[in-house]
Write an enzyme that holds these catalytic residues in place. Structure first.
Site, PDB file in Angstrom:
ATOM      1  N   ASP A 214       0.839  -1.203   0.000  1.00 54.69           N
ATOM      2  CA  ASP A 214       0.000   0.000   0.000  1.00 54.69           C
ATOM      3  C   ASP A 214       0.871   1.249   0.000  1.00 54.69           C
ATOM      4  OD1 ASP A 214      -2.055  -1.708   0.114  1.00 54.69           O
ATOM      5  OD2 ASP A 214      -2.818  -1.087   2.077  1.00 54.69           O
TER       6      ASP A 214
ATOM      7  N   GLU B   1     -11.667   6.926  15.120  1.00 53.38           N
ATOM      8  CA  GLU B   1     -11.949   5.487  15.089  1.00 53.38           C
ATOM      9  C   GLU B   1     -10.936   4.775  14.199  1.00 53.38           C
ATOM     10  OE1 GLU B   1     -15.966   6.232  13.897  1.00 53.38           O
ATOM     11  OE2 GLU B   1     -15.567   5.709  11.834  1.00 53.38           O
TER      12      GLU B   1
ATOM     13  N   LYS C  99      -9.194   2.800  11.186  1.00 57.48           N
ATOM     14  CA  LYS C  99      -9.441   2.665   9.748  1.00 57.48           C
ATOM     15  C   LYS C  99      -9.259   1.176   9.449  1.00 57.48           C
ATOM     16  CE  LYS C  99      -8.232   4.613   5.267  1.00 57.48           C
ATOM     17  NZ  LYS C  99      -8.286   3.308   4.587  1.00 57.48           N
TER      18      LYS C  99
ATOM     19  N   ASP D  36      -8.967  -2.286   7.709  1.00 57.72           N
ATOM     20  CA  ASP D  36      -8.369  -2.627   6.422  1.00 57.72           C
ATOM     21  C   ASP D  36      -9.040  -3.872   5.873  1.00 57.72           C
ATOM     22  OD1 ASP D  36      -6.764  -2.484   4.272  1.00 57.72           O
ATOM     23  OD2 ASP D  36      -4.966  -3.232   5.261  1.00 57.72           O
TER      24      ASP D  36
ATOM     25  N   TYR E  41     -19.687   1.770  10.135  1.00 54.96           N
ATOM     26  CA  TYR E  41     -19.185   3.017  10.709  1.00 54.96           C
ATOM     27  C   TYR E  41     -19.838   4.270  10.149  1.00 54.96           C
ATOM     28  CZ  TYR E  41     -16.284   2.262   6.601  1.00 54.96           C
ATOM     29  OH  TYR E  41     -15.851   1.981   5.338  1.00 54.96           O
TER      30      TYR E  41
ATOM     31  N   LYS F 276     -12.988  12.296  12.362  1.00 59.21           N
ATOM     32  CA  LYS F 276     -14.187  12.867  11.748  1.00 59.21           C
ATOM     33  C   LYS F 276     -14.735  13.998  12.599  1.00 59.21           C
ATOM     34  CE  LYS F 276     -15.451   8.348   9.942  1.00 59.21           C
ATOM     35  NZ  LYS F 276     -16.335   7.183  10.006  1.00 59.21           N
TER      36      LYS F 276
ATOM     37  N   LYS G  25      -2.809   7.698   8.062  1.00 60.98           N
ATOM     38  CA  LYS G  25      -2.264   6.369   7.744  1.00 60.98           C
ATOM     39  C   LYS G  25      -0.971   6.106   8.512  1.00 60.98           C
ATOM     40  CE  LYS G  25      -4.366   5.147   3.619  1.00 60.98           C
ATOM     41  NZ  LYS G  25      -3.811   4.342   2.586  1.00 60.98           N
TER      42      LYS G  25
ATOM     43  N   CYS H  76      25.607 -29.823   6.737  1.00 60.36           N
ATOM     44  CA  CYS H  76      25.533 -28.681   7.645  1.00 60.36           C
ATOM     45  C   CYS H  76      26.659 -27.690   7.312  1.00 60.36           C
ATOM     46  CB  CYS H  76      25.665 -29.166   9.081  1.00 60.36           C
ATOM     47  SG  CYS H  76      25.779 -27.811  10.263  1.00 60.36           S
TER      48      CYS H  76
ATOM     49  N   CYS I  25      29.284 -27.876  10.452  1.00 57.54           N
ATOM     50  CA  CYS I  25      30.107 -29.028  10.815  1.00 57.54           C
ATOM     51  C   CYS I  25      30.337 -29.988   9.649  1.00 57.54           C
ATOM     52  CB  CYS I  25      29.496 -29.768  12.004  1.00 57.54           C
ATOM     53  SG  CYS I  25      27.943 -30.583  11.605  1.00 57.54           S
TER      54      CYS I  25
ATOM     55  N   CYS J 187      20.389 -30.600  11.609  1.00 53.27           N
ATOM     56  CA  CYS J 187      21.731 -31.125  11.738  1.00 53.27           C
ATOM     57  C   CYS J 187      21.683 -31.943  13.017  1.00 53.27           C
ATOM     58  CB  CYS J 187      22.753 -29.990  11.888  1.00 53.27           C
ATOM     59  SG  CYS J 187      24.359 -30.604  12.420  1.00 53.27           S
TER      60      CYS J 187
ATOM     61  N   CYS K 269      27.908 -30.475  16.840  1.00 53.28           N
ATOM     62  CA  CYS K 269      27.970 -29.391  15.852  1.00 53.28           C
ATOM     63  C   CYS K 269      28.247 -28.059  16.554  1.00 53.28           C
ATOM     64  CB  CYS K 269      26.662 -29.307  15.075  1.00 53.28           C
ATOM     65  SG  CYS K 269      26.605 -27.874  13.966  1.00 53.28           S
TER      66      CYS K 269
HETATM   67  S1  IVH Z   1     -15.479   6.948   6.805  1.00 52.44           S
HETATM   68  C1  IVH Z   1     -16.886   9.710   3.054  1.00 52.44           C
HETATM   69  N1  IVH Z   1     -14.488   5.369   8.568  1.00 52.44           N
HETATM   70  O1  IVH Z   1     -11.287   3.477   4.143  1.00 52.44           O
HETATM   71  C2  IVH Z   1     -15.988   8.643   3.480  1.00 52.44           C
HETATM   72  N2  IVH Z   1     -14.002   4.911   6.301  1.00 52.44           N
HETATM   73  O2  IVH Z   1      -9.920   5.544   1.864  1.00 52.44           O
HETATM   74  C3  IVH Z   1     -16.474   7.994   4.712  1.00 52.44           C
HETATM   75  N3  IVH Z   1     -12.648   2.890   5.953  1.00 52.44           N
HETATM   76  O3  IVH Z   1     -12.810   2.478   1.576  1.00 52.44           O
HETATM   77  C4  IVH Z   1     -15.597   6.895   5.105  1.00 52.44           C
HETATM   78  N4  IVH Z   1     -12.453   2.359   8.077  1.00 52.44           N
HETATM   79  O4  IVH Z   1     -14.602   2.739   3.429  1.00 52.44           O
HETATM   80  C5  IVH Z   1     -14.579   5.640   7.266  1.00 52.44           C
HETATM   81  N5  IVH Z   1     -13.716   4.017  10.299  1.00 52.44           N
HETATM   82  C6  IVH Z   1     -13.811   4.281   8.988  1.00 52.44           C
HETATM   83  C7  IVH Z   1     -13.190   3.472   8.011  1.00 52.44           C
HETATM   84  C8  IVH Z   1     -13.307   3.828   6.665  1.00 52.44           C
HETATM   85  C9  IVH Z   1     -12.140   2.010   6.846  1.00 52.44           C
HETATM   86  C10 IVH Z   1     -12.460   2.792   4.489  1.00 52.44           C
HETATM   87  C11 IVH Z   1     -13.463   3.470   3.618  1.00 52.44           C
HETATM   88  C12 IVH Z   1     -12.721   3.639   2.325  1.00 52.44           C
HETATM   89  C13 IVH Z   1     -11.335   3.858   2.781  1.00 52.44           C
HETATM   90  C14 IVH Z   1     -11.022   5.320   2.617  1.00 52.44           C
END
Ligand code: IVH
Length: 698
Positions: A47, A130, A132, A134, A247, A315, A339, A433, A436, A451, A456
């Site tokens: 990523d 909160e 993020k 994955d 979320y 947020k 990130k 090995c 030895c 081994c 050894c």
């Molecule tokens: S809020 C208007 N909250 O991360 C956008 N997104 O690059 C509202 N994602 O695919 C998104 N965890 O779906 C929000 N706690 C979280 C999240 C979250 C993962 C995802 C999201 C999107 C990517 C954003």
């Protein structure tokens, strides 16, 4: 005149031409990576690397506005729709998030938020932080409380209809409110955004099983989750351990009033019985420094979570302020994705070397072109064993994906086959090995090669290294270098020789001045009085680590007593299973091992417990005589902290549940230990009850 351009014009045109080429190439590369990531669930780059390419394209496009194009990946949300699923149009565009990679970005975002708000409204600003998640973004539709449609994000406008697959996700309620006793009624219409994911442990277990059966494995939990839900046969999805967090309420219609804040929404969704991650935090604008600290701290601790997160999302809490803030292009101004540095990187594998372990196990290691992962330079990574290399077809000179999570040893995940140039060479396990020269042995049914030469030198070096390490006899200033030197010189032929070193000869060697030798001598001397369980740990008996050694030496007053114990007797001890018991008995059944203990004794090394009155100054021993088993992730304490808490109060922590277990302490995603506890009727506590237990009784 047209033909007589000045030098200036030519060079400007060349730059523009180069930029056009570069932009064109970047767009193509990014599109390809997006296709691999979203459609094939098989990314070719980390990523982090993808973000770097994307960032570069953004920069170039900003420098050359004339080269912008409506089909650039920067002007649309990544992710195409696979041909295989029915397309469904989202009720509103599924936007993405603006990324931040530093604290400066985070503070700059806050300033921008304020700039876009009328002055008199700025005082109302609070934020929610909160994780993020994955995983795979999903859009879930409920009508009159019934789950009627679920889709992937797709290209942001259209997604794939994966309703039957999502219906197999057990965390997803098919009807809300889930609890009929709640006073709430279902909203007429509810469209949610959430993330489907797989726990790290479930992902690893699945891959292990697949590898054993030579089936398809996945590169990471995200791809596993996505691959599981993008199945044409929902029967396959049903067998996969996919979980879900929601979320965001994209649409909420019906008889209100509905919450006016994001956090209010989360609470409301939670009450309806939807899976909402409980540990989100609210911060007032004045507490933005605390928010920043929390974000940084979260980054440090994220590996303790059972699922993967690649950052946090910050947020603006008020939905009204969110509306005022609006959007720029495809990103809302009211949210920011912070990130964390990636854990994976792509680099070149230049060689494969083997390492001889303490038990004689031979581990192949990759020599890598140095690469930065999460702020650390990685130069080598484990390749586990011969089969791992063969199954993944890893070759010398391959470009490989390397992962380093937390403090664990980096590992090579897989080669990037599309990067092959023809210069790659297959690797074969050596026949002898490297230390030895004796033939290596691989027993049938075992993955590891050994081994088996007891003499050894490489094994002895590792044994010595383990013996003097911090978790065992803790000899300061004694490490792998000394172990290698003294074994090579013939000063050490068995572990007890550490206490019979010829100090005069050592002092005559280069790099060993008087002071250094005196320090080393006294460190060796000091180690003689370590508690006997440390000596037992240092012996390196199979399955006997520090916890088992401590458990054993709590039962026996000396090594002599332990040596006299039978397998049966040993297995009676709480926390000692038959495998450990057998291993201990086997070790002491060998005459040279008993002689080794005598040699330690003769050198003055402590081989019996000295009972001290330590317990008295430890505070109230609330858990004296009680045995605990921990399972799952606790909300606030790490496993080590919980163990320390219990032990400080006189309790014991063991690894497996039996009739002798007093309590099982269970957290999020508990394992089979919880099932066993329930079957055996062992009382189960959560973290709060464990802590409360202490308080009430104290
Ligand atoms: S809020 C208007 N909250 O991360 C956008 N997104 O690059 C509202 N994602 O695919 C998104 N965890 O779906 C929000 N706690 C979280 C999240 C979250 C993962 C995802 C999201 C999107 C990517 C954003």
């Amino acid at each position: 005149m047209a033909e007589t351009k000045s030098n200036m014009d030519v060079s400007e045109e060349q730059t523009a031409g180069n930029a056009a080429d570069q932009i064109g190439q970047l767009r193509e590369t990014i599109r390809e990576h997006q296709y691999r990531y979203y459609i094939l669930d098989a990314p070719a780059v980390s990523d982090l690397e993808f973000d770097a390419l994307f960032q570069k394209l953004l920069e170039l496009e900003a420098e050359h506005p004339e080269l912008r194009s409506a089909d650039s990946p920067t002007v649309r949300v990544g992710g195409d729709v696979s041909e295989r699923f029915e397309r469904t149009r989202h009720p509103a565009p599924m936007l993405s998030l603006q990324n931040a990679f530093s604290m400066e970005d985070l503070y700059a975002w806050r300033e921008r938020v304020k700039r876009f708000l009328p002055e008199e409204r700025r005082g109302e600003l609070t934020y929610v932080v909160e994780p993020k998640f994955d995983g795979l973004t999903v859009v879930l539709h409920y009508e009159q409380g019934q789950f009627i449609l679920g889709a992937t994000r797709g290209d942001g406008e259209y997604g794939e209809n994966i309703t039957p697959n999502l219906r197999t996700v057990r965390r997803l309620p098919l009807r809300i409110p889930v609890m009929s006793e709640t006073k709430l009624t279902a909203p007429e219409r509810l469209v949610l955004r959430g993330e489907a994911y797989v726990d790290k442990a479930d992902f690893e277990a699945y891959n292990r099983r697949q590898a054993a059966e030579e089936g398809r494995t996945f590169a990471n939990p995200r791809n596993f989750a996505a691959g599981s839900l993008r199945q044409l046969d929902s029967g396959i999805s049903a067998g996969r351990p996919v979980k879900l967090w929601v979320y965001q309420a994209l649409i909420l219609e019906g008889v209100g009033p509905f919450p006016a804040t994001h956090s209010g929404n989360l609470e409301y969704l939670n009450e309806l019985g939807l899976p909402v991650y409980p540990d989100y935090r609210c911060f007032a604008d004045e507490a933005f420094d605390a928010l920043a600290d929390y974000v940084a701290d979260f980054g440090e601790r994220r590996h303790e979570l059972p699922f993967e997160v690649d950052g946090v999302v910050v947020k603006v809490d008020s939905l009204e302020l969110q509306t005022i803030l609006g959007f720029t292009g495809k990103d809302p101004r009211w949210a920011l994705a912070y990130k964390f540095a990636g854990e994976e990187a792509v680099t070149k594998l230049t060689d494969i070397v083997v390492n001889v372990g303490r038990t004689g196990a031979i581990t192949p290691n990759a020599v890598l072109e140095p690469v930065q992962i999460g702020g650390v330079t990685v130069k080598s990574a484990t390749l586990h064993n011969e089969d791992y290399i063969r199954d993944l077809d890893i070759r010398i000179n391959d470009t490989v994906l390397v992962k380093r999570a937390g403090d664990v040893i980096p590992k090579v995940l897989r080669p990037l086959l599309e990067m092959r140039t023809g210069e790659e060479r297959a690797w074969l396990m050596p026949a002898v090995c490297p230390a030895c020269g004796e033939p290596l042995v691989r027993s049938e049914g075992e993955a590891a090669t050994y081994c088996v030469n007891n003499a050894c030198p490489a094994q002895l070096v590792r044994e010595v290294e383990h013996f003097v390490s911090r978790g065992a006899m803790d000899v300061e200033g004694f490490g792998i270098k000394q172990a290698e030197l003294f074994v090579e010189q013939g000063f050490i032929k068995d572990l007890a020789d550490i206490y019979y070193l010829p100090w005069e000869s050592i002092q005559a060697m280069e790099g060993y001045g008087e002071k250094k030798v005196a320090n080393l001598m006294s460190a060796v001397e000091e180690s003689k009085s370590r508690p006997v369980d440390r000596l037992l740990t240092g012996l390196g008996i199979r399955f006997v680590g520090d916890v088992v050694a401590e458990t054993l030496m709590e039962q026996y007053a000396s090594l002599d007593e332990l040596m006299a114990a039978s397998v049966d007797e040993l297995s009676q001890i709480e926390g000692i299973g038959p495998k450990i018991a057998q291993s201990v008995a086997d070790f002491f059944a060998l005459e040279p091992n008993c002689a080794l203990i005598e040699k330690f004794k003769a050198a003055g090394v402590q081989t019996a417990s000295e009972r001290t009155g330590q317990a008295e100054d430890k505070g109230p021993q609330l858990f004296a005589g009680m045995t605990f088993v921990l399972t799952g992730t606790l909300p606030n304490m790490t496993r080590e902290e919980a163990t320390a808490y219990i032990e400080a109060r006189g309790g014991k922590v063991t690894g497996s549940v039996s009739g002798k277990t007093s309590y099982v302490v269970a957290g999020e995603s508990p394992g089979s230990k919880l099932d066993k506890a329930l079957r055996l009727g062992v009382t189960v506590l959560n973290e709060a009850e464990l802590l409360g237990f202490g308080e009430k009784t104290e």
